[in-house]
Write a protein that holds these residues in place. Structure first.
Motif, PDB file in Angstrom:
ATOM      1  N   ALA A   1       0.831  -1.206   0.000  1.00 22.57           N
ATOM      2  CA  ALA A   1       0.000   0.000   0.000  1.00 22.57           C
ATOM      3  C   ALA A   1       0.869   1.261   0.000  1.00 22.57           C
ATOM      4  CB  ALA A   1      -0.949  -0.009   1.195  1.00 22.57           C
ATOM      5  N   VAL A  10      -8.575   2.344  -5.639  1.00 25.85           N
ATOM      6  CA  VAL A  10      -7.873   1.090  -5.839  1.00 25.85           C
ATOM      7  C   VAL A  10      -8.901  -0.016  -5.992  1.00 25.85           C
ATOM      8  CG1 VAL A  10      -6.339  -0.595  -4.748  1.00 25.85           C
ATOM      9  CG2 VAL A  10      -5.895   1.838  -4.464  1.00 25.85           C
ATOM     10  N   PHE A  36      -4.875  -0.370   1.938  1.00 26.20           N
ATOM     11  CA  PHE A  36      -5.096   0.728   0.998  1.00 26.20           C
ATOM     12  C   PHE A  36      -6.073   1.736   1.588  1.00 26.20           C
ATOM     13  CE2 PHE A  36      -3.449  -2.138  -2.385  1.00 26.20           C
ATOM     14  CZ  PHE A  36      -2.478  -1.277  -2.876  1.00 26.20           C
ATOM     15  N   CYS A  53      -7.180   5.742   0.594  1.00 26.44           N
ATOM     16  CA  CYS A  53      -7.657   5.366  -0.727  1.00 26.44           C
ATOM     17  C   CYS A  53      -9.122   4.943  -0.622  1.00 26.44           C
ATOM     18  CB  CYS A  53      -6.872   4.171  -1.275  1.00 26.44           C
ATOM     19  SG  CYS A  53      -5.123   4.481  -1.506  1.00 26.44           S
TER      20      CYS A  53
END
Length: 90
Positions: free
Chosen positions: A9, A23, A37, A42
């Motif tokens: 990550a 992602v 992530f 994200c």
């Protein structure tokens, strides 16, 4: 292992200049990569063909407090891939 997911990550997020990247975790399993992530700010789409694994991934995301950053989809990534699109609202 968690340390490997953290390293992946970190490398992927620092490699992109985008803030708040999206992602897609194509084979999410129990959520290790998706969670890391999400912890890196994200937005994540986590896909897995096995509903039991995805159920565990949802539970794990709740434990890490990132369930709100992850969209979980039960399905075959190879079937879903042609229809996946990300629309970013600025």
């Amino acid at each position: 292992p968690e340390q490997i997911a953290i390293r992946h990550a970190l490398r992927c997020v620092t490699a992109t200049a985008k803030s708040n990247p999206v992602v897609i975790d194509c084979f999410a399993g129990v959520g290790g990569n998706a969670i890391q992530f999400a912890r890196m700010c994200c937005s994540v789409v986590a896909i897995d063909i096995d509903p039991k694994r995805l159920e565990l991934a949802i539970n794990n995301a709740k434990i890490y407090g990132v369930q709100h950053c992850i969209d979980f989809i039960v399905g075959d990534f190879f079937q879903l891939a042609p229809s996946l699109k990300v629309i970013v609202n600025n």
